[in-house]
Design a protein around this motif. Structure first.
Motif, PDB file in Angstrom:
ATOM      1  N   ARG A 170      20.121  22.920  47.721  1.00 33.20           N
ATOM      2  CA  ARG A 170      19.598  24.013  48.553  1.00 33.20           C
ATOM      3  C   ARG A 170      18.953  25.113  47.710  1.00 33.20           C
ATOM      4  O   ARG A 170      18.069  25.816  48.157  1.00 33.20           O
ATOM      5  N   ARG A 171      19.386  25.275  46.468  1.00 36.43           N
ATOM      6  CA  ARG A 171      18.878  26.346  45.620  1.00 36.43           C
ATOM      7  C   ARG A 171      17.468  26.048  45.090  1.00 36.43           C
ATOM      8  O   ARG A 171      16.796  26.930  44.547  1.00 36.43           O
ATOM      9  N   THR A 172      17.028  24.790  45.212  1.00 35.86           N
ATOM     10  CA  THR A 172      15.867  24.355  44.431  1.00 35.86           C
ATOM     11  C   THR A 172      14.554  25.020  44.818  1.00 35.86           C
ATOM     12  O   THR A 172      13.717  25.309  43.956  1.00 35.86           O
ATOM     13  N   GLU A 173      14.372  25.301  46.109  1.00 33.95           N
ATOM     14  CA  GLU A 173      13.091  25.925  46.490  1.00 33.95           C
ATOM     15  C   GLU A 173      12.962  27.275  45.771  1.00 33.95           C
ATOM     16  O   GLU A 173      11.894  27.612  45.250  1.00 33.95           O
ATOM     17  N   GLU A 195      26.301  14.928  45.825  1.00 29.58           N
ATOM     18  CA  GLU A 195      26.512  16.378  45.882  1.00 29.58           C
ATOM     19  C   GLU A 195      27.240  16.788  47.166  1.00 29.58           C
ATOM     20  O   GLU A 195      27.010  16.213  48.219  1.00 29.58           O
ATOM     21  N   PRO A 196      28.099  17.820  47.084  1.00 23.39           N
ATOM     22  CA  PRO A 196      28.825  18.273  48.267  1.00 23.39           C
ATOM     23  C   PRO A 196      27.903  19.023  49.231  1.00 23.39           C
ATOM     24  O   PRO A 196      26.950  19.684  48.804  1.00 23.39           O
ATOM     25  N   GLU A 197      28.236  18.909  50.515  1.00 19.91           N
ATOM     26  CA  GLU A 197      27.427  19.492  51.597  1.00 19.91           C
ATOM     27  C   GLU A 197      27.035  20.969  51.368  1.00 19.91           C
ATOM     28  O   GLU A 197      25.863  21.310  51.580  1.00 19.91           O
ATOM     29  N   PRO A 198      27.949  21.845  50.937  1.00 20.40           N
ATOM     30  CA  PRO A 198      27.514  23.255  50.833  1.00 20.40           C
ATOM     31  C   PRO A 198      26.381  23.453  49.831  1.00 20.40           C
ATOM     32  O   PRO A 198      25.586  24.367  49.961  1.00 20.40           O
ATOM     33  N   GLU A 199      26.321  22.596  48.822  1.00 19.49           N
ATOM     34  CA  GLU A 199      25.307  22.752  47.773  1.00 19.49           C
ATOM     35  C   GLU A 199      24.007  22.044  48.115  1.00 19.49           C
ATOM     36  O   GLU A 199      22.956  22.399  47.595  1.00 19.49           O
ATOM     37  N   ALA A 200      24.123  21.012  48.961  1.00 19.62           N
ATOM     38  CA  ALA A 200      22.990  20.084  49.057  1.00 19.62           C
ATOM     39  C   ALA A 200      22.656  19.679  50.480  1.00 19.62           C
ATOM     40  O   ALA A 200      23.506  19.690  51.366  1.00 19.62           O
ATOM     41  N   PHE A 201      21.392  19.328  50.684  1.00 16.61           N
ATOM     42  CA  PHE A 201      20.999  18.629  51.897  1.00 16.61           C
ATOM     43  C   PHE A 201      21.477  17.188  51.717  1.00 16.61           C
ATOM     44  O   PHE A 201      21.315  16.616  50.624  1.00 16.61           O
ATOM     45  N   THR A 202      22.029  16.617  52.750  1.00 14.92           N
ATOM     46  CA  THR A 202      22.512  15.242  52.590  1.00 14.92           C
ATOM     47  C   THR A 202      21.717  14.248  53.430  1.00 14.92           C
ATOM     48  O   THR A 202      21.735  13.059  53.156  1.00 14.92           O
ATOM     49  N   GLY A 203      21.016  14.728  54.450  1.00 13.39           N
ATOM     50  CA  GLY A 203      20.202  13.824  55.286  1.00 13.39           C
ATOM     51  C   GLY A 203      18.882  13.513  54.587  1.00 13.39           C
ATOM     52  O   GLY A 203      18.284  14.394  53.946  1.00 13.39           O
TER      53      GLY A 203
END
Ligand code: FDA
Length: 311
Positions: A170-173, A195-203
């Motif tokens: 999520r931080r990447t943009e 990666e865990p859900e809070p850190e990452a998009f998973t879909g």
């Protein structure tokens, strides 16, 4: 789901022993890995250069736990760069190297971050002397912040040092905005870790949408985007965004992994685009292989069939 399960169970020592000891595994490894030695890496790099492709070489290994091992990894890279330079392969950055911070000491107890930074400095100096560059691979989200700090510091002396960002985080943009503004060489990939859900998009679709947002930021900035994907839609979108941003083919490059869509690599290069192939080598291939199998269920089925026919 299958991808996440595979990445999760791959940490098991029993599974590692099972996979690495099966003779049939070698055939699958050979598809993705140049070979065990630097001679294999140089041979494959030479062949890809003859086909008009650029190369980034990765000496396999990660999560190093001993200082001596981290030092040996640095020595391998320095020696590899020397061999590449002797053949003129590093000229103009045609063949560069990719380095994982955890392979050169990031997780060592005490001052791992400083050890990794010093070790990367040694590799970056050898690369600069040989006329080429280093790109720092992105590992799981735990390593991202320290990797970013090392890259920012080292770019003061090595402005060509490349960074990798993962669209799934999520931080990447926001990272892309910062990196684009500083004119950095940035490789954008989807992200290969569990990666865990809070850190990452998973879909899958959320990751792809994030990839396009990041791509737009990088293409519109003054830096050098390195579009690392095999996804035909994203490759098409990258071409369109580059055109829209007024970029020439020399102002960005496509990157793909050794052994994946080789025909597409050559097709893009023949169309005038710059294409760089990421070529891993070395005998510590287990974690890399698992990530490649996890990316594609068809690979996993093929792999399991190979194991079945060998037993
Ligand atoms: P996606 O997985 O959706 O695949 C799109 C298509 O590509 C598939 O439909 C298939 O045709 C083909 N394909 C993809 N993977 C395949 C495979 N394993 N076998 C066969 N065909 C396959 N990640 C990371 O976390 N840190 C990093 O530093 C890097 N570095 C890096 C460098 C380069 C040059 C590349 C190309 C990729 C990485 N990656 C990475 C890996 C990246 O994050 C991602 O896991 C893979 O590239 C797969 O994602 P795609 O974008 O190809 O899409």
């Amino acid at each position: 789901m299958l991808r996440r399960t595979l990445l999760a169970v791959s940490d098991s020592q029993r599974i590692r022993e099972l996979v690495t000891s099966y003779p049939a595994t070698r055939g699958v490894v050979d598809r993705y890995v140049a070979g065990d030695t630097s001679a294999d890496a140089v041979r494959v790099a030479r062949r890809l250069r003859e086909d008009g492709l650029s190369v980034t070489l990765d000496y396999l290994g990660e999560d190093t736990t001993e200082l001596a091992h981290a030092t040996a990894v640095v020595e391998e890279y320095v020696s590899l760069i020397g061999k590449l330079a002797a053949e003129g392969l590093t000229d103009g950055g045609a063949v560069e190297v990719s380095v994982k911070p955890t392979a050169v000491g990031l997780y060592l107890a005490g001052d791992g971050e400083k050890i990794a930074a010093d070790n990367i400095t040694r590799i970056a100096t050898a690369a600069r002397d040989a006329g080429t560059t280093v790109t720092l691979d992105a590992e799981d989200h735990v390593a991202v912040e320290a990797t970013h700090r090392i890259a920012v510091k080292l770019r003061e002396s090595y402005p060509d040092l490349g960074s990798v960002v993962q669209a799934m985080l999520r931080r990447t943009e926001s990272d892309c905005r910062e990196l684009a503004a500083s004119g950095t060489r940035v490789r954008l990939c989807k992200g290969a870790y569990n990666e865990p859900e809070p850190e990452a998009f998973t879909g899958r679709h959320d990751i792809d949408r994030s990839y396009v947002r990041c791509l737009r930021v990088l293409m519109e900035g003054p830096g050098y985007p390195m579009v690392a994907t095999h996804d035909p839609r994203l490759i098409q979108i990258a071409g369109a965004l580059a055109l829209h941003s007024g970029r020439d083919t020399k102002d960005f490059e496509y990157q793909m992994l050794y052994g994946i869509r080789p025909d597409e690599q050559r097709r893009l290069a023949a169309s005038g685009a710059q294409v760089r192939v990421y070529v891993p080598y070395g005998d510590d291939w287990y974690a890399y292989l698992v990530r490649r199998l996890a990316e594609r269920p068809a690979n996993l089925r093929f792999f399991l069939r190979s194991l079945g026919s060998a037993s």
